[in-house]
Scaffold this motif. Structure first.
Motif, short mmCIF file in Angstrom:
data_model
loop_
_atom_site.label_atom_id
_atom_site.label_comp_id
_atom_site.label_asym_id
_atom_site.label_seq_id
_atom_site.Cartn_x
_atom_site.Cartn_y
_atom_site.Cartn_z
N UNK A 1 10.54 -46.69 -14.28
CA UNK A 1 11.55 -47.03 -14.84
C UNK A 1 11.81 -47.51 -16.53
N UNK A 2 11.98 -48.81 -17.01
CA UNK A 2 11.55 -48.92 -18.43
C UNK A 2 10.20 -48.75 -18.88
N UNK A 3 9.18 -49.44 -17.17
CA UNK A 3 7.65 -49.57 -18.23
C UNK A 3 7.55 -48.52 -18.88
N UNK A 4 6.84 -48.69 -19.49
CA UNK A 4 5.90 -47.69 -20.61
C UNK A 4 4.29 -47.53 -20.13
N UNK A 5 3.63 -48.30 -19.27
CA UNK A 5 2.26 -48.23 -19.15
C UNK A 5 1.69 -47.18 -18.82
N UNK A 6 2.40 -46.48 -18.56
CA UNK A 6 2.34 -44.94 -18.51
C UNK A 6 1.10 -44.28 -19.68
N UNK A 7 2.27 -44.46 -20.68
CA UNK A 7 1.22 -44.65 -21.90
C UNK A 7 -0.27 -44.36 -21.99
N UNK A 8 -0.71 -45.06 -21.68
CA UNK A 8 -1.98 -45.71 -21.42
C UNK A 8 -2.78 -46.11 -20.46
N UNK A 9 -2.36 -44.90 -19.88
CA UNK A 9 -3.08 -44.59 -18.67
C UNK A 9 -4.28 -44.14 -18.98
N UNK A 10 -5.03 -43.51 -19.94
CA UNK A 10 -6.03 -42.81 -19.62
C UNK A 10 -7.30 -44.10 -19.99
N UNK A 11 -6.68 -44.93 -20.99
CA UNK A 11 -7.77 -46.59 -21.26
C UNK A 11 -8.22 -47.42 -19.76
N UNK A 12 -9.65 -47.27 -19.64
CA UNK A 12 -10.01 -47.83 -18.94
C UNK A 12 -9.97 -49.55 -19.11
N UNK B 1 21.67 -30.89 -6.34
CA UNK B 1 22.94 -31.76 -7.01
C UNK B 1 22.82 -32.33 -8.16
N UNK B 2 21.30 -31.97 -8.59
CA UNK B 2 21.24 -32.43 -10.48
C UNK B 2 19.90 -32.74 -10.52
N UNK B 3 19.22 -33.87 -11.35
CA UNK B 3 18.31 -34.05 -12.15
C UNK B 3 18.00 -34.73 -12.28
N UNK B 4 16.52 -35.68 -12.13
CA UNK B 4 16.02 -37.00 -12.47
C UNK B 4 15.46 -37.09 -13.13
N UNK B 5 15.03 -37.96 -14.48
CA UNK B 5 13.56 -38.12 -15.35
C UNK B 5 12.60 -38.38 -14.35
N UNK B 6 11.12 -37.74 -14.32
CA UNK B 6 10.11 -38.41 -13.41
C UNK B 6 9.72 -39.37 -14.15
N UNK B 7 9.56 -39.80 -15.87
CA UNK B 7 9.20 -40.84 -15.59
C UNK B 7 10.01 -42.64 -15.73
N UNK B 8 11.41 -41.93 -15.24
CA UNK B 8 12.78 -43.23 -14.96
C UNK B 8 11.90 -43.19 -13.30
#
Length: 244
Positions: free
Chosen positions: A149-160, A138-145
């Motif tokens: 969604x629009x939260x960018x907390x995953x960019x820091x998920x390596x930090x305790x 049917x199509x594709x969807x970005x894993x990030x979204x």
């Protein structure tokens, strides 16, 4: 608690005996000095008793707050790793590749339905129905979204959380389970790192926890390098707190 009660009783008995001995044997001019000393000792003992009662309570509050933040981040890592396996067939071995994956990868969205068609069967000499599954893309969807969604907390998920400069330990591997090559991963952080500023005796007691209501062992962990599991080692109470 029993030990604490015995300590309090012992202090009371000791104080009463000392007062009686002072009153009976010491010269009158020495009594004020001894009374002051006893008063100071009483204050010290009261403080120690207060600390012995409130210390574990404060420790539990600090522990639960810090563990909760760490577990929330571990859940994000788990989501990202499961998406990585779904798309790439294995888990990421480091945070750089995992974050890069979340940033740029896409899910393929498909639909499937059962169907059948007729095929000539030579053995019976007739057409016979054959079952099949039709898969449509049917199509594709970005894993990030999909995950954040629009939260960018995953960019820091390596930090305790709460421990500046400290990152989670993460490893991925392939293990043999009955002839099946299974991808696995593990992410963990030592509880002693999260509680480095807390009383050492309480931290040691925490590391020795064995209870269904506590995080057992010396680390907070999600996944396993020896078992095919993506579960965390925390009790359900932390899941209920994060859902509220």
């Amino acid at each position: 608690m029993v030990t604490l009660i015995l300590i309090i009783i012992g202090i009371i008995v000791f104080t009463v005996l000392m007062v009686m001995l002072i009153d009976k044997f010491l010269p009158q001019k020495m009594k004020p000095v001894i009374s002051i000393v006893l008063g100071l000792l009483s204050i010290l003992f009261a403080y120690l008793i207060y600390q012995s009662i409130t210390g574990p309570i404060r420790f539990a509050e600090v522990k639960e707050e810090r563990f909760g933040k760490v577990i929330t981040t571990l859940k994000d890592i788990k989501l990202a790793q499961e998406a990585h396996k779904s798309v790439r067939g294995k888990y990421a071995n480091d945070f750089k590749s995992l974050i890069s994956f979340v940033d740029g990868a896409e899910y393929t969205i498909t639909t499937q339905k059962d169907s059948s068609f007729m095929r000539f069967n030579k053995a019976f000499g007739i057409d016979m129905p054959v079952d099949t599954v039709i898969i449509d893309t049917l199509g594709t969807r970005a894993v990030r979204d999909s995950l954040f969604k629009k939260d960018t907390r995953y960019k820091q998920m390596m930090n305790v959380p709460g421990v500046p400069g400290k990152t989670f330990e993460m490893k991925a591997a392939i293990i043999d389970k009955g002839g099946y090559k299974a991808p696995v991963y593990e992410v963990k952080v030592a509880k002693s790192d999260l509680l480095a500023d807390q009383p050492k005796d309480l931290v040691s007691k925490e590391n020795a926890q064995v209870s269904v209501e506590e995080v057992n062992g010396t680390h907070i962990t999600v996944g396993s390098l020896s078992q095919v599991s993506t579960s965390g080692n925390w009790p359900a109470v932390y899941d209920r707190k994060s859902d509220n």
